[in-house]
Motif scaffolding. Structure first.
Motif, PDB file in Angstrom:
ATOM      1  N   SER A  18       0.857  -1.198   0.000  1.00  0.00           N
ATOM      2  CA  SER A  18       0.000   0.000   0.000  1.00  0.00           C
ATOM      3  C   SER A  18       0.889   1.243   0.000  1.00  0.00           C
ATOM      4  CB  SER A  18      -0.926   0.016   1.212  1.00  0.00           C
ATOM      5  OG  SER A  18      -0.173  -0.084   2.412  1.00  0.00           O
ATOM      6  N   ALA A  19       1.624   1.423  -1.076  1.00  0.00           N
ATOM      7  CA  ALA A  19       2.572   2.531  -1.171  1.00  0.00           C
ATOM      8  C   ALA A  19       1.846   3.866  -1.341  1.00  0.00           C
ATOM      9  CB  ALA A  19       3.514   2.307  -2.354  1.00  0.00           C
ATOM     10  N   ALA A  20       2.511   4.921  -0.899  1.00  0.00           N
ATOM     11  CA  ALA A  20       1.966   6.274  -1.071  1.00  0.00           C
ATOM     12  C   ALA A  20       2.168   6.728  -2.506  1.00  0.00           C
ATOM     13  CB  ALA A  20       2.655   7.233  -0.109  1.00  0.00           C
ATOM     14  N   LEU A  21       1.284   7.616  -2.960  1.00  0.00           N
ATOM     15  CA  LEU A  21       1.355   8.142  -4.321  1.00  0.00           C
ATOM     16  C   LEU A  21       1.895   9.564  -4.294  1.00  0.00           C
ATOM     17  CD1 LEU A  21       0.546   7.057  -7.159  1.00  0.00           C
ATOM     18  CD2 LEU A  21      -1.545   8.390  -6.938  1.00  0.00           C
ATOM     19  N   VAL A  22       2.942   9.812  -5.077  1.00  0.00           N
ATOM     20  CA  VAL A  22       3.560  11.140  -5.140  1.00  0.00           C
ATOM     21  C   VAL A  22       3.561  11.591  -6.593  1.00  0.00           C
ATOM     22  CG1 VAL A  22       5.635  12.500  -4.700  1.00  0.00           C
ATOM     23  CG2 VAL A  22       5.038  10.613  -3.158  1.00  0.00           C
ATOM     24  N   THR A  23       3.015  12.763  -6.853  1.00  0.00           N
ATOM     25  CA  THR A  23       2.941  13.281  -8.223  1.00  0.00           C
ATOM     26  C   THR A  23       4.121  14.203  -8.498  1.00  0.00           C
ATOM     27  OG1 THR A  23       0.530  13.177  -8.196  1.00  0.00           O
ATOM     28  CG2 THR A  23       1.546  14.579  -9.868  1.00  0.00           C
ATOM     29  N   LEU A  24       4.823  13.952  -9.595  1.00  0.00           N
ATOM     30  CA  LEU A  24       5.937  14.802 -10.007  1.00  0.00           C
ATOM     31  C   LEU A  24       5.447  15.799 -11.050  1.00  0.00           C
ATOM     32  CD1 LEU A  24       8.755  12.102 -10.433  1.00  0.00           C
ATOM     33  CD2 LEU A  24       8.235  13.489  -8.419  1.00  0.00           C
ATOM     34  N   SER A  25       5.852  17.031 -10.914  1.00  0.00           N
ATOM     35  CA  SER A  25       5.368  18.073 -11.820  1.00  0.00           C
ATOM     36  C   SER A  25       6.307  18.324 -12.990  1.00  0.00           C
ATOM     37  CB  SER A  25       5.165  19.387 -11.046  1.00  0.00           C
ATOM     38  OG  SER A  25       6.380  19.788 -10.437  1.00  0.00           O
ATOM     39  N   GLN A  26       7.572  17.818 -12.900  1.00  0.00           N
ATOM     40  CA  GLN A  26       8.532  18.081 -13.968  1.00  0.00           C
ATOM     41  C   GLN A  26       8.123  17.346 -15.253  1.00  0.00           C
ATOM     42  OE1 GLN A  26       9.298  16.727 -10.960  1.00  0.00           O
ATOM     43  NE2 GLN A  26      11.288  17.429 -10.225  1.00  0.00           N
ATOM     44  N   ALA A  27       8.337  17.991 -16.366  1.00  0.00           N
ATOM     45  CA  ALA A  27       8.084  17.370 -17.665  1.00  0.00           C
ATOM     46  C   ALA A  27       9.167  17.827 -18.641  1.00  0.00           C
ATOM     47  CB  ALA A  27       6.709  17.741 -18.196  1.00  0.00           C
ATOM     48  N   PHE A  28       9.902  16.884 -19.174  1.00  0.00           N
ATOM     49  CA  PHE A  28      10.998  17.187 -20.092  1.00  0.00           C
ATOM     50  C   PHE A  28      10.616  16.732 -21.501  1.00  0.00           C
ATOM     51  CE2 PHE A  28      12.901  16.887 -15.937  1.00  0.00           C
ATOM     52  CZ  PHE A  28      13.807  17.939 -15.916  1.00  0.00           C
ATOM     53  N   SER A  29      10.668  17.641 -22.432  1.00  0.00           N
ATOM     54  CA  SER A  29      10.353  17.282 -23.815  1.00  0.00           C
ATOM     55  C   SER A  29      11.569  16.625 -24.456  1.00  0.00           C
ATOM     56  CB  SER A  29       9.958  18.526 -24.615  1.00  0.00           C
ATOM     57  OG  SER A  29      11.022  19.469 -24.601  1.00  0.00           O
ATOM     58  N   SER A  30      11.303  15.781 -25.430  1.00  0.00           N
ATOM     59  CA  SER A  30      12.367  15.037 -26.090  1.00  0.00           C
ATOM     60  C   SER A  30      12.861  15.776 -27.326  1.00  0.00           C
ATOM     61  CB  SER A  30      11.847  13.652 -26.485  1.00  0.00           C
ATOM     62  OG  SER A  30      12.815  12.973 -27.239  1.00  0.00           O
ATOM     63  N   GLN A  31      14.140  15.613 -27.618  1.00  0.00           N
ATOM     64  CA  GLN A  31      14.695  16.151 -28.853  1.00  0.00           C
ATOM     65  C   GLN A  31      14.564  15.140 -29.995  1.00  0.00           C
ATOM     66  OE1 GLN A  31      18.616  17.829 -28.379  1.00  0.00           O
ATOM     67  NE2 GLN A  31      18.216  18.467 -26.281  1.00  0.00           N
ATOM     68  N   VAL A  32      13.970  13.993 -29.671  1.00  0.00           N
ATOM     69  CA  VAL A  32      13.754  12.932 -30.655  1.00  0.00           C
ATOM     70  C   VAL A  32      12.281  12.943 -31.046  1.00  0.00           C
ATOM     71  CG1 VAL A  32      13.829  10.447 -31.060  1.00  0.00           C
ATOM     72  CG2 VAL A  32      15.591  11.533 -29.662  1.00  0.00           C
ATOM     73  N   GLU A  33      12.021  12.826 -32.331  1.00  0.00           N
ATOM     74  CA  GLU A  33      10.633  12.791 -32.796  1.00  0.00           C
ATOM     75  C   GLU A  33      10.153  11.349 -32.903  1.00  0.00           C
ATOM     76  OE1 GLU A  33       7.920  13.968 -36.718  1.00  0.00           O
ATOM     77  OE2 GLU A  33      10.057  14.483 -36.636  1.00  0.00           O
ATOM     78  N   PHE A  34       9.042  11.074 -32.231  1.00  0.00           N
ATOM     79  CA  PHE A  34       8.448   9.741 -32.317  1.00  0.00           C
ATOM     80  C   PHE A  34       7.690   9.632 -33.635  1.00  0.00           C
ATOM     81  CE2 PHE A  34       4.890   6.808 -31.714  1.00  0.00           C
ATOM     82  CZ  PHE A  34       5.559   5.679 -31.273  1.00  0.00           C
ATOM     83  N   VAL A  35       8.037   8.628 -34.437  1.00  0.00           N
ATOM     84  CA  VAL A  35       7.420   8.473 -35.757  1.00  0.00           C
ATOM     85  C   VAL A  35       6.347   7.395 -35.734  1.00  0.00           C
ATOM     86  CG1 VAL A  35       7.826   7.906 -38.186  1.00  0.00           C
ATOM     87  CG2 VAL A  35       9.506   9.268 -36.911  1.00  0.00           C
ATOM     88  N   ALA A  36       6.699   6.201 -35.330  1.00  0.00           N
ATOM     89  CA  ALA A  36       5.730   5.106 -35.337  1.00  0.00           C
ATOM     90  C   ALA A  36       6.262   3.968 -34.491  1.00  0.00           C
ATOM     91  CB  ALA A  36       5.458   4.619 -36.761  1.00  0.00           C
ATOM     92  N   GLN A  37       5.363   3.075 -34.132  1.00  0.00           N
ATOM     93  CA  GLN A  37       5.726   1.885 -33.363  1.00  0.00           C
ATOM     94  C   GLN A  37       4.965   0.698 -33.933  1.00  0.00           C
ATOM     95  OE1 GLN A  37       4.392   1.660 -29.211  1.00  0.00           O
ATOM     96  NE2 GLN A  37       6.440   0.960 -28.662  1.00  0.00           N
ATOM     97  N   SER A  38       5.678  -0.369 -34.176  1.00  0.00           N
ATOM     98  CA  SER A  38       5.049  -1.574 -34.710  1.00  0.00           C
ATOM     99  C   SER A  38       5.180  -2.683 -33.678  1.00  0.00           C
ATOM    100  CB  SER A  38       5.725  -1.998 -36.016  1.00  0.00           C
ATOM    101  OG  SER A  38       5.160  -3.189 -36.509  1.00  0.00           O
ATOM    102  N   LEU A  39       4.050  -3.149 -33.157  1.00  0.00           N
ATOM    103  CA  LEU A  39       4.050  -4.167 -32.110  1.00  0.00           C
ATOM    104  C   LEU A  39       3.417  -5.451 -32.625  1.00  0.00           C
ATOM    105  CD1 LEU A  39       2.843  -2.011 -29.088  1.00  0.00           C
ATOM    106  CD2 LEU A  39       5.176  -2.675 -29.629  1.00  0.00           C
ATOM    107  N   THR A  40       3.998  -6.569 -32.185  1.00  0.00           N
ATOM    108  CA  THR A  40       3.420  -7.869 -32.518  1.00  0.00           C
ATOM    109  C   THR A  40       2.360  -8.206 -31.479  1.00  0.00           C
ATOM    110  OG1 THR A  40       5.517  -8.615 -33.471  1.00  0.00           O
ATOM    111  CG2 THR A  40       3.904 -10.304 -32.905  1.00  0.00           C
TER     112      THR A  40
END
Length: 307
Positions: A160-182
């Protein structure tokens, strides 16, 4: 002493490997915090709170983390790393992508594929495709480690762990194009309790249908040797071995697999190993608990008929 474990998930559910990494963290000793990074991942955080031994679940939920890009994840981990002496993740594709970046940003060495904890600064890891074990002591202030999850049992889901919300958000310098999953209704190869794996002796992709039927009857996953993957019989995400996935199921059935060192490195920790091969000199028989010297095209259909 505080330990940070990076959770692995798909924004919907927590991967079993995370519970096994938490078990490794418990062996080290100290307060364990679990970091969940993603987008719309509230259900994952709820699962994480139930893991035994976890003190806090740190949640970073933002659109920037939707695709778990390694550069943005590592930047966030660097931001909170000062509070922890150990940083752990599973030795999966995700963990191997993120943690080397974290180690580089912290200017420390990474410990890879840890399979045993000796003390808080001393660990055991395999070398030479698993033919040797190295006991390594780290003198770095922070220990950044990937953990071979197959070496640890998952912790219970009674916490029963405590929940802690982090406010930091770092944008990526990499562009996500697509993902192919089996997509498959079978269990995931890395966490399945039963694995049926085939080798080059099956001859073609059509014959792998026999193993799929066997896996379905046993509620297991299908795997393959590198030779079978290289021959184009199955997709490379089914490869078991040094350059594929490391598995340790309760039952591993090796069909038409000779047992090269590279393959054994990925499955030799299985609880029970069954080998079916017509070559009595096949190395797989040396580590198998049960061996059947027979033609797989006769043995597998007979086995299917009796299940």
């Amino acid at each position: 002493m505080a330990i940070l474990v990076l959770a692995e998930h798909d924004n919907a559910s927590l991967k079993l490997d995370t519970a096994k990494v938490v078990a490794c963290a418990e062996a080290i000793g100290g307060d364990i915090d679990l970091l969940v990074i993603g987008h719309n991942c509230g259900s994952v955080a709820s699962e994480a709170q139930k893991l035994s031994g976890v003190r806090n679940v740190l949640v970073a939920d933002a659109p920037a983390y939707a695709n778990h890009l390694a550069d943005s994840v590592s930047e966030l981990m660097l931001e909170i790393a000062s509070d922890y002496q150990h940083i752990l993740a599973a030795a999966s594709s995700f963990g191997k992508d993120v943690l080397p970046r974290v180690a580089a940003l912290l200017d420390v060495s990474q410990l890879s594929e840890v399979i045993e904890v000796v003390s808080s600064d001393t660990f055991v890891r395999p070398i030479y495709a698993g033919n040797g074990l190295a006991t390594v002591q780290s003198l770095d202030d922070k220990k950044v480690m990937t953990v071979r999850s197959s070496a640890f049992d998952a912790v219970a889901a009674d916490g029963s762990a405590a929940l802690v919300t982090l406010s930091q958000a770092f944008s990526s310098q990499v562009e996500f194009v697509a993902q192919s999953l089996t997509e498959s209704e079978r269990p995931e190869l890395g966490s399945a309790s039963v694995v049926v794996a085939g080798g080059r002796a099956l001859g073609n992709c059509e014959n792998f249908a026999m193993l799929e039927q066997l896996a379905d009857k046993l509620d297991g996953a299908v795997g393959a040797s590198r030779a079978a993957v290289d021959a184009g019989f199955v997709a490379n995400d089914l490869q078991v071995g040094q350059t594929g996935k490391i598995v340790a199921p309760d039952l591993y059935i090796a069909v038409g697999i000779s047992g090269a060192i590279q393959h054994l490195a990925g499955m030799k920790d299985s609880k029970v190993i069954v080998a079916i091969n017509k070559d009595p000199e096949a190395p797989i028989f040396q580590i198998a608990d049960y061996g059947l010297e027979a033609d797989l095209f006769e043995a597998v259909p007979e086995l299917l008929a009796k299940l």
